[in-house]
Structures are given as structure tokens and as C-alpha cells.
Design a protein around this motif. Structure first.
Motif, short mmCIF file in Angstrom:
data_model
loop_
_atom_site.label_atom_id
_atom_site.label_comp_id
_atom_site.label_asym_id
_atom_site.label_seq_id
_atom_site.Cartn_x
_atom_site.Cartn_y
_atom_site.Cartn_z
N VAL A 112 5.35 -2.68 -4.51
CA VAL A 112 4.18 -3.09 -3.65
C VAL A 112 3.20 -3.93 -4.27
O VAL A 112 2.77 -5.12 -3.28
CB VAL A 112 3.38 -1.64 -3.25
CG1 VAL A 112 2.44 -1.84 -2.05
CG2 VAL A 112 4.57 -0.69 -2.43
N ALA A 235 9.86 2.92 1.22
CA ALA A 235 8.88 1.72 0.37
C ALA A 235 9.69 0.62 0.64
O ALA A 235 8.70 -0.77 1.04
CB ALA A 235 8.80 2.11 -0.98
N VAL A 267 2.56 2.76 1.83
CA VAL A 267 3.15 3.50 0.49
C VAL A 267 2.36 4.28 -0.11
O VAL A 267 2.33 5.49 -0.72
CB VAL A 267 4.05 2.57 -0.30
CG1 VAL A 267 4.64 3.21 -1.56
CG2 VAL A 267 5.28 1.78 0.53
#
Length: 535
Positions: A112, A235, A267
Motif C-alpha cells: 500500500v 488489499a 486497507v
């Protein structure tokens, strides 16, 4: 006979990596130096390259190597200062407060946050930041670098402000004699690439978890990672789906950044609440948070990295005046030794400069004593010098390889010679092999943008000759170039140096090679499937 010579000569840059992969006791710097010499010999003996072209290409390579080394220096300096000031310890506690489970932390940091850094800056900065963050979270350094490189794959397809497509693919198609480019081809290729990646790239977080579970966790089993499949898949889709929509409706420029921002909003709350994990996992790990041991506030600990992110964003956004202003100051050599090769560096625009500024911010925010600053500086110089020797051989070798098209016998350059042999052997199955050419380009250059620039025209010609849909072939090139980022020697050397693993590049490549081949192979299979149902 000349074909055999072409094959052997064009494969010469792979020699260094082969030496590393088979586990010989050869340092990366020696392996790269040997490959550099062999490439020069091949250029002189087979391609009949002018000596001045070889020297000019080497000078260009040294300039690029210096730019990369500046990033390495800045990243290591910032890391060492944060360690000395206790900021890395506080950052580790902050991530642990979201989740104490390393697999969840891995997805948050490498996937991320790494995607956000790729969309904000690109050019090697994600692994330079996420790898040391993973080390701070007590991941083993080898695991940290390996996982950071594997994660920095899917987001690279569109990179910072869509550079790999908007610049790399477009310039690649406009050069190299590919003829008139069909209207809308680049846009269709980008959407097709994002669509395929929705099916392939979404699984990268799960692959990260499986690699960690089998190789780097205490359990060392695949089974220990299987319980995270729902969290990992969400995710993955939290990034790839918004990226696909951005490419489809807005173009490639904002795909990575918008996908990463939406992924952060989705997420992080899921991870904090332990959602999409089995009750056993949540009960065993998700509710356990470490006691804060650092007196430093979390905000103060993050200020240097936040300032770095802001600097990178401000200097890359086209709508702001900073990018143009920073790029006006350049140091360069036009038409080196009378050739068409140019070398230029915009020192204030380089990501390395942003790292150094962030390091100065760290000194002020963390109120570091002189002895700690000196200790961090000495450690930084020592680590940078080690990787500098490798880069000084690796990058000039790549540039000589690329510029071998300037020769006295009318041969294609070494990259095109290898690609031409591949397309002749593949025939109608070319869509499967196309992403491996893209990966090969990134392996050589360390950049998906340069891979697309080098091979876009070739891929279009191959599609025309085989009666194949060009947008699908170019989409495979785009995604293959992003996959090749995992094994790029330049990226591996830089990331390894930052976490103190200089000399272990072979071990890293052995670990990232299989995920890269799997990624490119999956893209190739989907490209073949699309070709079969649309033609």
C-alpha cells in the motif's frame, strides 16, 4: 556462424547475473565488471561499434550511475539518522499499533505505502523507503529487500504520473521506424494492461504473504500464510480496481497515485480492526499491541518521511511550477565525443536531493547530537562506496549494450537482436512471450519507462507481422516491464546497499526471479486468452 555469434554476444550482459544466480563466490562488482568487458568485446568484434560510441555510452552510464548512487546515499543517510534519533523505533511501534502481525504489516508497508511512493515519485524510491521500514519492523534484511522489490511491480506499470506509458511507450512508438501509429492505440494498450493487471496484480499481496511465510517467518510453511488470503485479495483489488478505473476514464497519469490513495483508505481500517482474518488469527495476534517504549511522538518520527513525500509530490506534479524550475538547472554533455549520445543531470530534481533535504529535516526535528550525525555520515559513506563500484560497472555495461545499434555492419542493436530471435521462435505464440521482452528491458535498464521506450516499436512490428492485436501485445510489454523491476540489477544493488546487504545481490535475485517469471507468465497467458477470443 554469425547467428551463433549474435546470440552469444547479445547474451553477454546476462553473464553477470548468471554468475550471481549459480552461487559462485563472485562479488556483484566483479561480475558486473566482467560483463562490461565482455559487452565491449562483443561490441568491437561482432557489431563493429566505433570506439568513441563505446566510450560515450560508458560516460552516459557513469552519469546515470551517479544519479542512482545519489539516491542510495540520500536514502541510507536518512535511514541512519532516523535510527540514531530513535525515529525508526517509534515508526515500528506505530505500525505495530495497527497490527502486530508481520504479514499485515508487510502488505501495509510494501504494497500500500509502496504503491503510493511509486505514484508520487517512482524511479527507485519505493524500495529505498519500504525496505528499511520493513527492517525497522524486524523483518530480516534479505526478506525486506526481496519483498519490497516484489511489491514494487504492479504499481510500476503506470508509475509516477503515468511516465512508463505517457513517455516511455509513446516515445518508443514514435522512434524506431514503426510507421504511423494508429489513433488511440496507446490508450487502448493502457486500458488493456490495467484490465489484465486487475486479474494478475491483485494477487501480488498474497504472493508477498506466501513468500514471507515460507521463507522468512518463524513457521517457514506455506500453510501459515493461507489464512490471510481474503485480506490479501482485498488489499490487491483495493489498488488494482481503482487504478483500472482511473486508466479507463482519466488516462494513465493518475492511475498509480489514485489507486494507492484509495487502497490506503480501505486497507488501513481493515487492518486496524483485524477484519477479513480468521478468528484464530485475530485472537492470536491481532489484539496484541506492543507497549510504547519511545518518548518520541509518532508525528515527529514521521516528519522526515512526510517531508520527503511532500517534496517528491511537489517536484513531480506537472500543474505546479516546481518541476520545471528544478529541471532548468542541469549539468550535462551534449553529443558526447561527437556522437548522438547525451548525458545530463538535473541535480535539484533528482530524488536523491529530496532524500538529503529530508535528512536535514531529520537532524532538526530529532535534535541529533553531532556525534550521532558523524556516526550516521560515516556509515552512509561506507555503504555507498560498496554499491558505487557495482553501479560504475553495471550501468555503463547496459548503455553500451543499448547503443550497439550504432555499428559499422548494419546489425540491429544487441537488445533487438535478442528480441528478434525470440519473435522468430515464438511465431503466433508471441503474446505469451511479449511480457518477457518487457521484463528483459527493465532488467537491463532498471526502468519500465526505458524498457517501453526500447521495445515498444519492436513489439508493434512483431504484432503487425504476426497479424496480432497490437494493443494486447503492447499491454503485455507494459506489464512485463513492471514485472522486470523485481530483478533489475540496478534496483537490486541499490536496495541491497540501503539495508546493508551489499554482496548479497545474487541471493536477492534468486528469490525475486521466480515471482517475476510467474508474473510475466500469467500476463502472457491472459494476453494469449484475450487474443484468442477477440481475433
Amino acid at each position: 556462424m554469425i547467428t551463433s555469434w549474435l546470440i552469444l554476444a547479445a547474451l553477454s550482459p546476462l553473464l553477470a547475473v548468471l554468475l550471481l544466480l549459480v552461487g559462485l563466490r563472485t562479488s556483484a562488482s566483479k561480475a558486473m565488471a566482467l560483463s562490461y568487458v565482455i559487452t565491449i568485446v562483443a561490441g568491437l568484434a561482432v557489431w563493429r561499434m566505433p570506439i568513441r560510441t563505446i566510450i560515450a555510452a560508458s560516460i552516459e552510464g557513469l552519469a546515470i550511475a551517479a544519479s542512482i548512487l545519489w539516491i542510495v546515499f540520500g536514502a541510507i543517510l536518512l535511514l541512519k539518522l532516523l535510527i540514531e534519533g530513535g525515529a525508526m523505533q517509534r515508526i515500528r511501534e506505530g505500525f505495530s499499533s495497527i497490527s502486530s502481525e508481520p504479514r499485515v504489516q508487510l502488505v501495509l508497508v510494501a504494497w500500500v505505502f509502496g504503491a503510493f511512493l511509486e505514484g508520487a515519485a517512482g524511479f527507485g524510491t519505493p524500495a529505498a523507503i519500504t525496505a528499511p521500514l520493513l527492517v525497522a519492523l524486524r523483518f530480516p534484511p534479505l526478506g525486506a529487500v526481496t519483498l519490497a522489490l516484489v511489491a514494487n511491480s504492479t504499481p510500476v506499470a503506470f508509475g509516477a504520473i503515468g511516465t512508463p506509458v505517457a513517455i516511455g511507450l509513446v516515445q518508443g512508438l514514435n522512434q524506431g521506424g514503426a510507421g504511423e501509429i494508429p489513433a488511440g492505440l496507446v490508450e487502448r494498450a493502457a486500458v488493456t494492461a490495467a484490465g489484465i493487471d486487475l486479474l494478475v496484480g491483485s494477487f501480488v499481496p498474497f504472493v508477498l504473504i506466501l513468500i514471507y511465510s515460507r521463507i522468512f517467518s518463524d513457521e517457514r510453511t506455506w500453510r501459515s500464510g493461507l489464512g490471510y488470503w481474503r485480506f490479501a485479495l482485498i488489499a490487491g483489488c483495493a489498488y488494482t480496481l481503482p487504478a483500472f478505473l482511473a486508466v479507463s476514464f482519466l488516462g494513465p497519469e493518475l492511475a498509480t497515485l489514485s489507486g494507492a490513495l484509495i487502497a490506503i483508505m480501505i486497507v488501513v481500517p481493515i487492518a486496524r480492526r483485524g477484519l477479513l482474518l480468521s478468528p484464530a488469527l485475530v485472537g492470536a495476534r491481532g489484539t496484541i499491541h506492543p507497549v510504547k517504549t519511545s518518548s518520541l511522538s509518532l508525528l515527529h518520527a514521521w516528519v522526515p518521511y512526510l517531508s520527503l513525500t511532500v517534496l517528491l509530490l511537489l517536484s513531480r506534479i506537472e500543474l505546479l511550477p516546481f518541476k520545471e524550475a528544478l529541471q532548468t538547472v542541469t549539468i550535462g554533455w551534449t553529443s558526447i565525443l561527437g556522437t548522438s549520445i547525451n548525458a545530463s543531470v538535473a541535480p535539484f530534481y533528482l530524488p536523491g536531493t529530496m532524500f538529503v533535504i529530508a535528512a536535514l529535516v531529520a537532524i532538526g526535528v530529532l535534535s541529533l547530537e553531532n556525534r550521532k550525525i558523524v556516526r550516521a555520515g560515516r556509515a552512509t559513506i561506507k555503504a555507498t562506496m560498496t554499491s558505487g563500484l557495482t553501479l560504475a560497472a553495471a550501468v555503463p555495461m547496459v548503455r553500451v549494450f543499448v547503443h550497439s545499434a550504432d555499428n559499422g555492419v548494419g546489425l540491429d542493436g544487441m537488445p533487438m537482436a535478442l528480441a528478434g530471435l525470440a519473435v522468430d521462435a515464438a511465431a503466433s505464440r508471441w503474446p505469451f512471450f511479449a511480457p518477457f521482452i518487457g521484463a528483459f528491458g527493465s532488467f537491463l535498464s532498471g526502468s519500465a519507462t526505458f524498457s517501453n521506450m526500447t521495445f515498444a516499436a519492436f513489439q508493434l512490428t512483431a504484432a503487425d507481422q504476426g497479424g496480432l492485436r497490437p494493443d494486447i501485445v503492447l499491454a503485455a510489454q507494459i506489464l512485463g516491464a513492471s514485472a522486470g523491476n523485481m530483478v533489475s540489477v540496478v534496483n537490486v544493488v541499490a536496495a541491497a546497499a540501503i539495508v546493508g546487504l551489499s554482496g548479497r545481490e545474487g541471493a536477492i535475485i534468486r528469490l525475486t526471479l521466480i515471482p517475476m517469471l510467474g508474473y510475466a507468465g500469467a500476463v502472457g497467458l491472459f494476453a494469449m486468452f484475450l487474443m484468442s477470443i477477440t481475433t
